[in-house]
Design a protein around this motif. Structure first.
Motif, PDB file in Angstrom:
ATOM      1  N   CYS A   5       0.850  -1.196   0.000  1.00  0.00           N
ATOM      2  CA  CYS A   5       0.000   0.000   0.000  1.00  0.00           C
ATOM      3  C   CYS A   5       0.883   1.244   0.000  1.00  0.00           C
ATOM      4  O   CYS A   5       1.676   1.441   0.915  1.00  0.00           O
ATOM      5  N   ARG A   8      -3.027   6.024   1.557  1.00  0.00           N
ATOM      6  CA  ARG A   8      -4.443   5.858   1.901  1.00  0.00           C
ATOM      7  C   ARG A   8      -4.976   7.239   2.252  1.00  0.00           C
ATOM      8  O   ARG A   8      -4.370   7.957   3.043  1.00  0.00           O
ATOM      9  N   ILE A  36      -7.470   5.972 -10.596  1.00  0.00           N
ATOM     10  CA  ILE A  36      -7.435   4.647  -9.988  1.00  0.00           C
ATOM     11  C   ILE A  36      -6.687   3.720 -10.936  1.00  0.00           C
ATOM     12  O   ILE A  36      -6.936   3.712 -12.141  1.00  0.00           O
ATOM     13  N   ASP A  40      -5.553  -0.867  -6.885  1.00  0.00           N
ATOM     14  CA  ASP A  40      -6.074   0.134  -5.947  1.00  0.00           C
ATOM     15  C   ASP A  40      -7.394  -0.343  -5.359  1.00  0.00           C
ATOM     16  O   ASP A  40      -8.121  -1.120  -5.985  1.00  0.00           O
ATOM     17  N   ARG A  41      -7.699   0.126  -4.157  1.00  0.00           N
ATOM     18  CA  ARG A  41      -8.945  -0.240  -3.485  1.00  0.00           C
ATOM     19  C   ARG A  41      -9.702   1.022  -3.120  1.00  0.00           C
ATOM     20  O   ARG A  41      -9.102   2.011  -2.709  1.00  0.00           O
ATOM     21  N   VAL A  65      -9.620   5.776  -0.366  1.00  0.00           N
ATOM     22  CA  VAL A  65      -8.880   5.219  -1.490  1.00  0.00           C
ATOM     23  C   VAL A  65      -7.549   4.703  -0.966  1.00  0.00           C
ATOM     24  O   VAL A  65      -6.827   5.420  -0.265  1.00  0.00           O
ATOM     25  N   GLU A  66      -7.232   3.460  -1.275  1.00  0.00           N
ATOM     26  CA  GLU A  66      -5.953   2.865  -0.900  1.00  0.00           C
ATOM     27  C   GLU A  66      -5.185   2.591  -2.191  1.00  0.00           C
ATOM     28  O   GLU A  66      -5.575   1.738  -2.989  1.00  0.00           O
ATOM     29  N   VAL A  67      -4.129   3.352  -2.417  1.00  0.00           N
ATOM     30  CA  VAL A  67      -3.327   3.231  -3.632  1.00  0.00           C
ATOM     31  C   VAL A  67      -2.392   2.029  -3.486  1.00  0.00           C
ATOM     32  O   VAL A  67      -1.704   1.886  -2.474  1.00  0.00           O
ATOM     33  N   ALA A  68      -2.378   1.172  -4.496  1.00  0.00           N
ATOM     34  CA  ALA A  68      -1.553  -0.034  -4.448  1.00  0.00           C
ATOM     35  C   ALA A  68      -0.072   0.317  -4.482  1.00  0.00           C
ATOM     36  O   ALA A  68       0.350   1.228  -5.195  1.00  0.00           O
ATOM     37  N   ARG A  73       0.467  -3.870  -7.172  1.00  0.00           N
ATOM     38  CA  ARG A  73       0.173  -3.450  -8.544  1.00  0.00           C
ATOM     39  C   ARG A  73       0.703  -4.490  -9.545  1.00  0.00           C
ATOM     40  O   ARG A  73       0.007  -4.869 -10.492  1.00  0.00           O
ATOM     41  N   TYR A  88      -9.609  -3.918 -10.163  1.00  0.00           N
ATOM     42  CA  TYR A  88      -9.917  -2.945  -9.129  1.00  0.00           C
ATOM     43  C   TYR A  88     -10.810  -3.589  -8.095  1.00  0.00           C
ATOM     44  O   TYR A  88     -11.549  -4.520  -8.391  1.00  0.00           O
TER      45      TYR A  88
END
Length: 98
Positions: A5, A8, A36, A40-41, A65-68, A73, A88
């Motif tokens: 992660c 966030r 996105i 990503d979540r 939003v949680e960026v990978a 990724r 996604y």
């Protein structure tokens, strides 16, 4: 930055929901500056959305939003290439991320 992660954050979002003879869908819109990517979540906060048949709604909510990170990724891209996973992840919950 972690390998799974990278970041966030919370952001406003809009949900367009339609439940009619022509269409049954829910679309999530984030602000234009948020992109996105694979892995990503997005977790939308608030009560479940119930739309009676024959109607549509537009609802404003808050999302996390949680960026990978690079490892998630890469795994997501590889899994999608072999048709093993979705690119996604979006979830709706009444609670908040810990």
């Amino acid at each position: 930055m972690s390998l799974l992660c990278a970041a966030r954050f919370e952001t406003p979002c809009r949900i367009n929901v339609e439940h009619s003879p022509e269409s049954l869908h829910a679309h999530l819109e984030l602000p234009d500056e948020i992109e996105i990517g694979p892995g990503d979540r997005v977790q939308v906060h608030g009560a479940p959305v119930v739309v009676p048949f024959g109607t549509s709604m537009v609802i404003d909510r808050t999302a996390t939003v949680e960026v990978a990170g690079p490892l998630r990724r890469a795994w997501t891209r590889a899994a999608a290439y072999f048709d093993l996973a979705e690119l996604y992840e979006v979830s709706f919950t009444a609670g908040r991320l810990a």
